[in-house]
Scaffold this active site. Structure first.
Site, PDB file in Angstrom:
ATOM      1  N   MET A 179      67.780  62.750  34.151  1.00  0.00           N
ATOM      2  CA  MET A 179      67.117  62.564  35.444  1.00  0.00           C
ATOM      3  C   MET A 179      65.652  62.953  35.401  1.00  0.00           C
ATOM      4  SD  MET A 179      69.514  63.588  38.584  1.00  0.00           S
ATOM      5  CE  MET A 179      70.919  64.433  37.934  1.00  0.00           C
TER       6      MET A 179
ATOM      7  N   ASP B 140      60.123  76.577  27.834  1.00  0.00           N
ATOM      8  CA  ASP B 140      61.424  77.149  28.161  1.00  0.00           C
ATOM      9  C   ASP B 140      61.232  77.803  29.522  1.00  0.00           C
ATOM     10  OD1 ASP B 140      63.632  78.840  28.548  1.00  0.00           O
ATOM     11  OD2 ASP B 140      63.960  79.001  26.394  1.00  0.00           O
TER      12      ASP B 140
ATOM     13  N   TYR C  38      77.426  77.938  37.168  1.00  0.00           N
ATOM     14  CA  TYR C  38      76.687  76.753  37.637  1.00  0.00           C
ATOM     15  C   TYR C  38      76.722  76.680  39.161  1.00  0.00           C
ATOM     16  CZ  TYR C  38      75.145  71.847  37.844  1.00  0.00           C
ATOM     17  OH  TYR C  38      74.460  70.679  38.107  1.00  0.00           O
TER      18      TYR C  38
ATOM     19  N   LYS D  55      73.461  77.063  41.638  1.00  0.00           N
ATOM     20  CA  LYS D  55      72.983  75.960  42.470  1.00  0.00           C
ATOM     21  C   LYS D  55      72.999  76.323  43.962  1.00  0.00           C
ATOM     22  CE  LYS D  55      72.048  72.977  39.135  1.00  0.00           C
ATOM     23  NZ  LYS D  55      70.661  72.567  38.850  1.00  0.00           N
TER      24      LYS D  55
HETATM   25  N1  LIG Z   1      74.099  64.594  35.977  1.00  0.00           N
HETATM   26  C1  LIG Z   1      74.666  65.033  37.074  1.00  0.00           C
HETATM   27  O1  LIG Z   1      75.720  64.513  37.457  1.00  0.00           O
HETATM   28  C2  LIG Z   1      74.026  66.127  37.906  1.00  0.00           C
HETATM   29  C3  LIG Z   1      74.543  66.348  39.183  1.00  0.00           C
HETATM   30  C4  LIG Z   1      73.952  67.318  39.998  1.00  0.00           C
HETATM   31  C5  LIG Z   1      72.862  68.028  39.550  1.00  0.00           C
HETATM   32  N2  LIG Z   1      72.367  67.806  38.290  1.00  0.00           N
HETATM   33  C6  LIG Z   1      71.204  68.571  37.891  1.00  0.00           C
HETATM   34  O2  LIG Z   1      70.154  67.696  37.555  1.00  0.00           O
HETATM   35  C7  LIG Z   1      69.277  68.307  36.622  1.00  0.00           C
HETATM   36  C8  LIG Z   1      69.024  67.363  35.453  1.00  0.00           C
HETATM   37  O3  LIG Z   1      70.240  67.194  34.753  1.00  0.00           O
HETATM   38  P1  LIG Z   1      70.624  65.874  33.930  1.00  0.00           P
HETATM   39  O4  LIG Z   1      71.877  65.365  34.528  1.00  0.00           O
HETATM   40  O5  LIG Z   1      69.458  64.975  33.806  1.00  0.00           O
HETATM   41  O6  LIG Z   1      71.049  66.532  32.536  1.00  0.00           O
HETATM   42  P2  LIG Z   1      70.301  66.625  31.124  1.00  0.00           P
HETATM   43  O7  LIG Z   1      71.116  67.586  30.347  1.00  0.00           O
HETATM   44  O8  LIG Z   1      70.055  65.276  30.593  1.00  0.00           O
HETATM   45  O9  LIG Z   1      68.868  67.244  31.490  1.00  0.00           O
HETATM   46  C9  LIG Z   1      68.589  68.604  31.565  1.00  0.00           C
HETATM   47  C10 LIG Z   1      67.246  68.824  30.948  1.00  0.00           C
HETATM   48  O10 LIG Z   1      66.918  70.207  31.091  1.00  0.00           O
HETATM   49  C11 LIG Z   1      66.367  70.662  29.874  1.00  0.00           C
HETATM   50  N3  LIG Z   1      66.511  72.097  29.720  1.00  0.00           N
HETATM   51  C12 LIG Z   1      67.644  72.804  29.500  1.00  0.00           C
HETATM   52  N4  LIG Z   1      67.359  74.106  29.342  1.00  0.00           N
HETATM   53  C13 LIG Z   1      66.013  74.229  29.472  1.00  0.00           C
HETATM   54  C14 LIG Z   1      65.110  75.321  29.423  1.00  0.00           C
HETATM   55  N5  LIG Z   1      65.535  76.571  29.184  1.00  0.00           N
HETATM   56  N6  LIG Z   1      63.795  75.085  29.626  1.00  0.00           N
HETATM   57  C15 LIG Z   1      63.341  73.824  29.850  1.00  0.00           C
HETATM   58  N7  LIG Z   1      64.154  72.749  29.895  1.00  0.00           N
HETATM   59  C16 LIG Z   1      65.467  72.946  29.716  1.00  0.00           C
HETATM   60  C17 LIG Z   1      67.150  69.891  28.811  1.00  0.00           C
HETATM   61  O11 LIG Z   1      66.507  69.943  27.550  1.00  0.00           O
HETATM   62  C18 LIG Z   1      67.228  68.511  29.436  1.00  0.00           C
HETATM   63  O12 LIG Z   1      66.107  67.742  29.106  1.00  0.00           O
HETATM   64  C19 LIG Z   1      69.956  69.625  36.236  1.00  0.00           C
HETATM   65  O13 LIG Z   1      69.379  70.691  36.971  1.00  0.00           O
HETATM   66  C20 LIG Z   1      71.389  69.421  36.663  1.00  0.00           C
HETATM   67  O14 LIG Z   1      72.050  70.634  36.945  1.00  0.00           O
HETATM   68  C21 LIG Z   1      72.939  66.884  37.465  1.00  0.00           C
END
Ligand SMILES: NC(=O)c1ccc[n+]([C@@H]2O[C@H](COP(=O)([O-])OP(=O)(O)OC[C@H]3O[C@@H](n4cnc5c(N)ncnc54)[C@H](O)[C@@H]3O)[C@@H](O)[C@H]2O)c1
Length: 246
Positions: free
Chosen positions: A18, A60, A152, A156
């Site tokens: 995302m 990070d 988690y 959130k």
């Molecule tokens: N995919 C879903 O269904 C969903 C639903 C609700 C919320 N979310 C939230 O959306 C956000 C994006 O998730 P996504 O689905 O794109 O997953 P994803 O795993 O593809 O993306 C997460 C990103 O965060 C980065 N990241 C992790 N730890 C980090 C750190 N310590 N410092 C900097 N970057 C870091 C990762 O490298 C990755 O690029 C997250 O906060 C997730 O909790 C996702």
């Protein structure tokens, strides 16, 4: 003219999933964007693909010094920061007995403390910009529970509280702070999950796309001028309730 023309944005976790969609969308609407992530290879490749408007910063989100460097990168790249998307996050699914304190702290440190450090690092630049928008990426798991994701879910929900106190503190500086609550969105975080069964009972029976969430992020960054401290769901209607068959 783009909807965020001339503005400078930081997207954490922007290298993939995302976050990459948010970076892409903001850049396509005229922003200068810093993709900030621990994934250097993917982040650099995305910045290269998107051209001059986008740079990568290794960040990070748990590290205040790296946050300071990221804000400096952004100011050099585009000027004072007026958009922050606190998107970085991790998911753990472990039963109660197997949830170690190390794992608990890791999730809280990245999903919650990382966003706090981001707000703290960016606020002076946003004030200098004359205001801005902070979008905290929570989850449907910030409005209900996701089982068995103990840390988690807690992280959130806490991000909602962080959003409220930040909105109270920063509103008079013209800084709006909102949380978004995605449901099941197709991204690496869902890898391995059966998307059809996840979405079967939803009012909109499909998973969402990162681009649909990016449209909401753009709206909150560019418009939504009277919205702050608010929660925006984007989840196919999962909170509607349980549908009885027959
Ligand atoms: N995919 C879903 O269904 C969903 C639903 C609700 C919320 N979310 C939230 O959306 C956000 C994006 O998730 P996504 O689905 O794109 O997953 P994803 O795993 O593809 O993306 C997460 C990103 O965060 C980065 N990241 C992790 N730890 C980090 C750190 N310590 N410092 C900097 N970057 C870091 C990762 O490298 C990755 O690029 C997250 O906060 C997730 O909790 C996702």
């Amino acid at each position: 003219m783009g909807r965020v023309e001339g503005r400078t944005a930081i997207v954490t976790g922007g290298a993939r999933g995302m976050g990459a969609a948010h970076a892409r969308k903001l850049a396509s609407e005229g922003a200068r964007v810093v993709v900030a992530d621990v994934l250097a290879e993917e982040g650099k490749a995305l910045a290269h693909e998107l051209g001059d408007a986008v740079v990568f910063a290794e960040l990070d989100v748990r590290d205040p010094e790296q946050w300071a460097a990221t804000v400096e990168t952004a100011r050099t790249h585009g000027g004072e920061v007026s958009i922050l998307v606190n998107n970085a996050g991790i998911l753990r699914r472990t039963p109660l007995a197997d949830t170690t304190v190390e794992d608990w702290n890791l999730v809280l440190d990245i999903n919650l403390t990382g966003a706090f450090l981001g707000i703290q690092a960016v606020a002076p630049s946003m004030r200098a910009a004359g205001g801005g928008a902070i979008i905290n990426v929570s989850s449907m798991g910030g409005l209900m529970a996701i089982h068995p994701s103990w840390a988690y879910t807690a992280s959130k929900w806490a991000l909602r509280g962080l959003t409220k106190v930040a909105a109270l503190d920063l509103g008079s500086d013209g800084i709006r702070v909102n949380s978004i609550h995605p449901g099941f969105i197709s991204s690496p975080m869902l890898d391995g999950a059966d998307e059809d069964s996840l979405s079967a009972g939803l009012p909109l029976p499909r998973v969402g796309s990162p681009e649909e969430v990016a449209d909401l992020v753009l709206f909150l960054a560019a418009e939504a001028t009277y919205s702050t401290a608010s929660e925006f769901s984007i989840d196919g209607g999962i909170l509607a309730g349980i549908k009885a068959e027959g």
